[in-house]
Design a protein around this motif. Structure first.
Motif, PDB file in Angstrom:
ATOM      1  N   GLU A 161      48.006  50.878  33.361  1.00  0.00           N
ATOM      2  CA  GLU A 161      48.749  50.039  34.294  1.00  0.00           C
ATOM      3  C   GLU A 161      48.159  48.636  34.307  1.00  0.00           C
ATOM      4  OE1 GLU A 161      49.951  49.850  39.023  1.00  0.00           O
ATOM      5  OE2 GLU A 161      49.035  51.671  38.223  1.00  0.00           O
ATOM      6  N   VAL A 162      48.989  47.657  33.950  1.00  0.00           N
ATOM      7  CA  VAL A 162      48.562  46.257  33.923  1.00  0.00           C
ATOM      8  C   VAL A 162      48.057  45.852  35.306  1.00  0.00           C
ATOM      9  CG1 VAL A 162      49.358  43.882  33.605  1.00  0.00           C
ATOM     10  CG2 VAL A 162      50.114  45.662  32.041  1.00  0.00           C
ATOM     11  N   GLY A 163      46.907  45.183  35.316  1.00  0.00           N
ATOM     12  CA  GLY A 163      46.308  44.740  36.565  1.00  0.00           C
ATOM     13  C   GLY A 163      45.451  45.785  37.243  1.00  0.00           C
ATOM     14  N   LYS A 164      45.421  46.982  36.691  1.00  0.00           N
ATOM     15  CA  LYS A 164      44.641  48.082  37.285  1.00  0.00           C
ATOM     16  C   LYS A 164      43.606  48.598  36.284  1.00  0.00           C
ATOM     17  CE  LYS A 164      47.125  48.306  41.080  1.00  0.00           C
ATOM     18  NZ  LYS A 164      46.642  47.867  42.353  1.00  0.00           N
ATOM     19  N   ALA A 165      44.083  49.303  35.272  1.00  0.00           N
ATOM     20  CA  ALA A 165      43.207  49.866  34.237  1.00  0.00           C
ATOM     21  C   ALA A 165      44.029  50.011  32.960  1.00  0.00           C
ATOM     22  CB  ALA A 165      42.652  51.217  34.659  1.00  0.00           C
ATOM     23  N   VAL A 166      43.609  49.327  31.907  1.00  0.00           N
ATOM     24  CA  VAL A 166      44.337  49.354  30.649  1.00  0.00           C
ATOM     25  C   VAL A 166      43.377  49.524  29.479  1.00  0.00           C
ATOM     26  CG1 VAL A 166      46.256  47.934  31.461  1.00  0.00           C
ATOM     27  CG2 VAL A 166      44.285  46.844  30.430  1.00  0.00           C
ATOM     28  N   ASP A 187      43.177  32.859  32.925  1.00  0.00           N
ATOM     29  CA  ASP A 187      43.218  32.679  34.378  1.00  0.00           C
ATOM     30  C   ASP A 187      44.640  32.489  34.881  1.00  0.00           C
ATOM     31  OD1 ASP A 187      40.505  33.047  34.753  1.00  0.00           O
ATOM     32  OD2 ASP A 187      40.037  30.907  34.764  1.00  0.00           O
ATOM     33  N   GLU A 188      45.442  31.740  34.134  1.00  0.00           N
ATOM     34  CA  GLU A 188      46.847  31.512  34.514  1.00  0.00           C
ATOM     35  C   GLU A 188      47.616  32.832  34.545  1.00  0.00           C
ATOM     36  OE1 GLU A 188      50.723  29.717  32.256  1.00  0.00           O
ATOM     37  OE2 GLU A 188      48.861  28.590  32.033  1.00  0.00           O
ATOM     38  N   LEU A 189      47.448  33.631  33.505  1.00  0.00           N
ATOM     39  CA  LEU A 189      48.148  34.913  33.436  1.00  0.00           C
ATOM     40  C   LEU A 189      47.620  35.901  34.470  1.00  0.00           C
ATOM     41  CD1 LEU A 189      48.474  35.316  29.571  1.00  0.00           C
ATOM     42  CD2 LEU A 189      50.277  34.692  31.198  1.00  0.00           C
ATOM     43  N   ARG A 190      46.310  35.935  34.669  1.00  0.00           N
ATOM     44  CA  ARG A 190      45.706  36.827  35.669  1.00  0.00           C
ATOM     45  C   ARG A 190      46.244  36.528  37.059  1.00  0.00           C
ATOM     46  NH1 ARG A 190      41.031  39.666  34.408  1.00  0.00           N
ATOM     47  NH2 ARG A 190      40.149  39.298  36.482  1.00  0.00           N
ATOM     48  N   ALA A 191      46.414  35.239  37.365  1.00  0.00           N
ATOM     49  CA  ALA A 191      46.929  34.842  38.678  1.00  0.00           C
ATOM     50  C   ALA A 191      48.336  35.391  38.916  1.00  0.00           C
ATOM     51  CB  ALA A 191      46.919  33.322  38.806  1.00  0.00           C
ATOM     52  N   LYS A 192      49.126  35.508  37.861  1.00  0.00           N
ATOM     53  CA  LYS A 192      50.491  36.013  37.991  1.00  0.00           C
ATOM     54  C   LYS A 192      50.543  37.461  38.462  1.00  0.00           C
ATOM     55  CE  LYS A 192      52.706  32.945  34.720  1.00  0.00           C
ATOM     56  NZ  LYS A 192      53.695  32.823  33.663  1.00  0.00           N
ATOM     57  N   LEU A 195      39.811  45.104  30.609  1.00  0.00           N
ATOM     58  CA  LEU A 195      40.070  46.500  30.947  1.00  0.00           C
ATOM     59  C   LEU A 195      40.750  46.691  32.292  1.00  0.00           C
ATOM     60  CD1 LEU A 195      36.830  48.184  29.574  1.00  0.00           C
ATOM     61  CD2 LEU A 195      39.095  48.059  28.512  1.00  0.00           C
ATOM     62  N   ASP A 196      40.765  45.643  33.130  1.00  0.00           N
ATOM     63  CA  ASP A 196      41.524  45.742  34.372  1.00  0.00           C
ATOM     64  C   ASP A 196      42.672  44.732  34.402  1.00  0.00           C
ATOM     65  OD1 ASP A 196      40.285  43.327  34.912  1.00  0.00           O
ATOM     66  OD2 ASP A 196      39.291  43.994  36.737  1.00  0.00           O
ATOM     67  N   CYS A 197      43.011  44.186  33.258  1.00  0.00           N
ATOM     68  CA  CYS A 197      44.049  43.169  33.199  1.00  0.00           C
ATOM     69  C   CYS A 197      45.184  43.627  32.281  1.00  0.00           C
ATOM     70  CB  CYS A 197      43.459  41.832  32.736  1.00  0.00           C
ATOM     71  SG  CYS A 197      44.645  40.476  32.782  1.00  0.00           S
ATOM     72  N   GLY A 198      45.159  43.219  31.014  1.00  0.00           N
ATOM     73  CA  GLY A 198      46.186  43.601  30.052  1.00  0.00           C
ATOM     74  C   GLY A 198      47.427  42.730  30.075  1.00  0.00           C
ATOM     75  N   GLY A 248      47.973  38.750  40.378  1.00  0.00           N
ATOM     76  CA  GLY A 248      47.102  38.865  41.543  1.00  0.00           C
ATOM     77  C   GLY A 248      45.636  39.121  41.250  1.00  0.00           C
ATOM     78  N   LEU A 249      45.205  38.932  40.004  1.00  0.00           N
ATOM     79  CA  LEU A 249      43.782  39.106  39.679  1.00  0.00           C
ATOM     80  C   LEU A 249      43.060  37.776  39.848  1.00  0.00           C
ATOM     81  CD1 LEU A 249      43.897  41.380  36.501  1.00  0.00           C
ATOM     82  CD2 LEU A 249      43.276  42.022  38.827  1.00  0.00           C
ATOM     83  N   PRO A 250      41.791  37.820  40.238  1.00  0.00           N
ATOM     84  CA  PRO A 250      41.032  36.574  40.420  1.00  0.00           C
ATOM     85  C   PRO A 250      40.726  35.895  39.089  1.00  0.00           C
ATOM     86  CG  PRO A 250      39.577  38.464  40.635  1.00  0.00           C
ATOM     87  CD  PRO A 250      40.983  39.011  40.508  1.00  0.00           C
TER      88      PRO A 250
END
Length: 119
Positions: A65-70, A99-104, A8-11, A106-108
């Motif tokens: 918004e990807v990385g914020k709330a989706v 994890d690889e995609l989240r890092a792109k 929900l905070d990625c996407g 800026g998500l932990p």
């Protein structure tokens, strides 16, 4: 209380993969459930979610918004690839692709899930 869904905070997966699936999953086929208006034909047997076949990719069902709330606007009717992509494996370890995609963006990295043993 359960942990919030990390999706929900990625996407990011909804903007990274072509989401292709068997044509009969669409609701214009008997027993289909994916809204056909949100799909496009790939081959005689395959469709994909609109927006996921072009670069830059963004599934037409993704809201926010990807990385914020989706959220997925068709969550209950999403196609098989979306249902089967594991954020966590059965043993509670995070999917390294997540994890690889989240890092792109800026998500932990995801923290492994801890299962409590039944007494």
């Amino acid at each position: 209380m359960s942990d919030p869904n990390p999706c929900l905070d990625c996407g990011i997966c909804c903007t990274h993969f072509r989401i292709s699936f068997y044509w009969a999953e669409a609701d214009d086929a008997p027993g289909g459930f994916v809204p056909s208006a949100m799909t496009e034909k790939l081959t005689h047997h395959l469709r994909c979610m609109k927006g996921s076949n072009d670069v830059p990719r963004r599934c037409s069902a993704l809201a926010g918004e990807v990385g914020k709330a989706v959220s997925c606007t068709i969550y209950e009717n999403r196609p098989t690839p979306c249902r089967e992509f594991p954020v966590y494996f059965e043993d509670g370890t995070p999917n390294p692709k997540c994890d690889e995609l989240r890092a792109k963006i800026g998500l932990p990295a995801l923290v492994p899930l801890e299962f409590s043993e039944a007494a």
